[in-house]
Motif scaffolding. Structure first.
Motif, PDB file in Angstrom:
ATOM      1  N   THR A  98      -7.610  -3.062  -8.386  1.00 28.48           N
ATOM      2  CA  THR A  98      -7.149  -1.758  -8.377  1.00 28.48           C
ATOM      3  C   THR A  98      -5.513  -1.764  -8.885  1.00 28.48           C
ATOM      4  N   ALA A  99      -4.782  -2.915  -8.382  1.00 32.05           N
ATOM      5  CA  ALA A  99      -3.500  -2.949  -8.430  1.00 32.05           C
ATOM      6  C   ALA A  99      -2.748  -3.999  -9.736  1.00 32.05           C
ATOM      7  N   VAL A 100      -3.918  -4.360 -10.343  1.00 34.61           N
ATOM      8  CA  VAL A 100      -3.242  -5.367 -11.454  1.00 34.61           C
ATOM      9  C   VAL A 100      -2.382  -4.752 -12.298  1.00 34.61           C
ATOM     10  N   GLY A 101      -2.737  -3.690 -12.832  1.00 38.32           N
ATOM     11  CA  GLY A 101      -2.053  -3.015 -13.915  1.00 38.32           C
ATOM     12  C   GLY A 101      -0.815  -2.646 -13.337  1.00 38.32           C
ATOM     13  N   PHE A 102      -0.814  -2.182 -12.207  1.00 38.90           N
ATOM     14  CA  PHE A 102       0.861  -1.913 -11.659  1.00 38.90           C
ATOM     15  C   PHE A 102       1.718  -3.069 -11.386  1.00 38.90           C
ATOM     16  N   TYR A 103       1.188  -4.226 -10.885  1.00 38.13           N
ATOM     17  CA  TYR A 103       1.837  -5.444 -10.815  1.00 38.13           C
ATOM     18  C   TYR A 103       2.156  -5.974 -12.336  1.00 38.13           C
ATOM     19  N   GLU A 104       1.357  -5.980 -13.321  1.00 35.55           N
ATOM     20  CA  GLU A 104       1.646  -6.374 -14.540  1.00 35.55           C
ATOM     21  C   GLU A 104       2.825  -5.461 -14.940  1.00 35.55           C
ATOM     22  N   LYS A 105       3.045  -4.093 -14.906  1.00 36.07           N
ATOM     23  CA  LYS A 105       3.903  -3.182 -15.266  1.00 36.07           C
ATOM     24  C   LYS A 105       5.368  -3.482 -14.696  1.00 36.07           C
ATOM     25  N   MET A 106       5.107  -4.263 -13.491  1.00 33.99           N
ATOM     26  CA  MET A 106       6.353  -4.794 -12.654  1.00 33.99           C
ATOM     27  C   MET A 106       6.694  -6.173 -12.979  1.00 33.99           C
ATOM     28  N   GLY A 107       6.078  -6.845 -13.844  1.00 35.37           N
ATOM     29  CA  GLY A 107       6.610  -8.231 -14.505  1.00 35.37           C
ATOM     30  C   GLY A 107       5.897  -9.242 -13.960  1.00 35.37           C
ATOM     31  N   TYR A 108       4.734  -9.039 -13.193  1.00 30.70           N
ATOM     32  CA  TYR A 108       3.938  -9.977 -12.657  1.00 30.70           C
ATOM     33  C   TYR A 108       2.855 -10.634 -13.709  1.00 30.70           C
ATOM     34  N   ARG A 109       2.544 -11.845 -13.753  1.00 31.85           N
ATOM     35  CA  ARG A 109       1.612 -12.320 -14.842  1.00 31.85           C
ATOM     36  C   ARG A 109       0.471 -13.056 -13.881  1.00 31.85           C
TER      37      ARG A 109
ATOM     38  N   TYR B  37       0.784  -1.158   0.065  1.00 37.75           N
ATOM     39  CA  TYR B  37       0.085  -0.068  -0.077  1.00 37.75           C
ATOM     40  C   TYR B  37       0.991   1.277   0.068  1.00 37.75           C
ATOM     41  N   VAL B  38       0.288   2.307  -0.527  1.00 35.80           N
ATOM     42  CA  VAL B  38       1.108   3.680  -0.771  1.00 35.80           C
ATOM     43  C   VAL B  38       0.075   4.760  -0.533  1.00 35.80           C
ATOM     44  N   ASP B  39       0.515   5.417   0.450  1.00 34.01           N
ATOM     45  CA  ASP B  39      -0.302   6.805   0.787  1.00 34.01           C
ATOM     46  C   ASP B  39      -0.733   7.401  -0.912  1.00 34.01           C
ATOM     47  N   PRO B  40      -2.045   7.507  -0.877  1.00 33.46           N
ATOM     48  CA  PRO B  40      -2.493   7.861  -2.065  1.00 33.46           C
ATOM     49  C   PRO B  40      -2.066   9.561  -2.309  1.00 33.46           C
ATOM     50  N   ASP B  41      -1.638  10.042  -1.627  1.00 29.00           N
ATOM     51  CA  ASP B  41      -0.868  11.757  -1.767  1.00 29.00           C
ATOM     52  C   ASP B  41       0.324  11.415  -2.417  1.00 29.00           C
ATOM     53  N   VAL B  42       1.075  10.145  -2.516  1.00 24.95           N
ATOM     54  CA  VAL B  42       2.472   9.842  -3.249  1.00 24.95           C
ATOM     55  C   VAL B  42       2.224   9.277  -4.168  1.00 24.95           C
ATOM     56  N   HIS B  43       1.084   8.674  -4.587  1.00 31.58           N
ATOM     57  CA  HIS B  43       0.999   7.748  -5.809  1.00 31.58           C
ATOM     58  C   HIS B  43       1.684   8.602  -7.217  1.00 31.58           C
ATOM     59  N   GLY B  44       2.262   7.820  -8.025  1.00 32.44           N
ATOM     60  CA  GLY B  44       2.991   8.327  -9.030  1.00 32.44           C
ATOM     61  C   GLY B  44       4.430   8.662  -8.979  1.00 32.44           C
ATOM     62  N   ARG B  45       4.876   8.689  -7.747  1.00 33.01           N
ATOM     63  CA  ARG B  45       6.283   8.842  -7.199  1.00 33.01           C
ATOM     64  C   ARG B  45       7.220   7.697  -6.950  1.00 33.01           C
ATOM     65  N   ARG B  46       6.584   6.551  -7.675  1.00 33.76           N
ATOM     66  CA  ARG B  46       7.391   5.427  -7.859  1.00 33.76           C
ATOM     67  C   ARG B  46       7.685   4.596  -6.373  1.00 33.76           C
ATOM     68  N   VAL B  47       6.987   5.261  -5.375  1.00 34.21           N
ATOM     69  CA  VAL B  47       7.266   4.558  -4.058  1.00 34.21           C
ATOM     70  C   VAL B  47       6.701   3.029  -4.042  1.00 34.21           C
ATOM     71  N   GLY B  48       5.635   2.761  -4.693  1.00 35.51           N
ATOM     72  CA  GLY B  48       5.434   1.363  -4.986  1.00 35.51           C
ATOM     73  C   GLY B  48       6.367   0.355  -5.650  1.00 35.51           C
ATOM     74  N   GLU B  49       6.994   1.001  -6.629  1.00 34.70           N
ATOM     75  CA  GLU B  49       8.031   0.314  -7.362  1.00 34.70           C
ATOM     76  C   GLU B  49       9.270   0.012  -6.661  1.00 34.70           C
ATOM     77  N   ARG B  50       9.478   1.043  -5.846  1.00 35.89           N
ATOM     78  CA  ARG B  50      10.695   0.900  -4.759  1.00 35.89           C
ATOM     79  C   ARG B  50      10.431  -0.140  -3.662  1.00 35.89           C
TER      80      ARG B  50
END
Length: 151
Positions: free
Chosen positions: A120-131, A83-96
């Motif tokens: 909500t998170a499927v697209g993010f995980y796909e971008k990170m290489g998850y299938r 989970y990432v604070d909605p206020d910092v979405h888009g700052r690559r915190v989830g990726e890190r």
């Protein structure tokens, strides 16, 4: 300059992490899930619950300029509760956070990770290489996708 560090969860983080998760569920996941699912999840992720699971789950938090803005866990080979604070979405915190947990898994000789991704998170995980492997349905947690990644 924004300074983000990833560090291990400490029980003193429990209240902040609980609030962060509940805010994310309320303001982000609620777009894809019924109110009953969101209510259940918000009641689940209490500070006491987080302290309890930290005994069996390796957990990390992301801090931005001293403020906790994200969390992730690993239990065995399962990535949990990213989970990432909605206020910092888009700052690559989830990726890190995800990269940190993958590095940790590799250090423990875990080479295949799986997770249960919210709609909500499927697209993010796909971008990170998850299938996606399959869709699951849970009365308490709602629909999700089982996803895997070979490290």
């Amino acid at each position: 300059m924004i300074d983000i560090i990833i560090r291990e969860f400490d029980e003193r983080d429990a209240e902040t992490v609980s609030r962060l998760i509940r805010n994310n569920l309320t303001f982000v996941n609620s777009r894809d899930y019924e109110p009953a699912v969101i209510d259940y999840m918000c009641r689940l992720f209490t500070p006491d619950y987080l302290c309890g699971i930290s005994a069996t789950r390796t957990m990390f938090v992301a801090e931005e300029n001293g403020k906790v803005v994200g969390t992730v866990g690993l239990e065995g080979d399962e990535v949990c509760a990213l989970y990432v604070d909605p206020d910092v979405h888009g700052r690559r915190v989830g990726e890190r956070l995800l990269q940190r947990i993958e590095d940790f898994a590799l250090s423990r000789h875990v080479h295949l990770l799986h997770l249960s991704a919210s709609l909500t998170a499927v697209g993010f995980y796909e971008k990170m290489g998850y299938r996606s492997q399959e869709r699951e349905e849970s009365e308490l947690f709602g629909p999700a996708y089982i996803m895997t990644k070979l490290l």
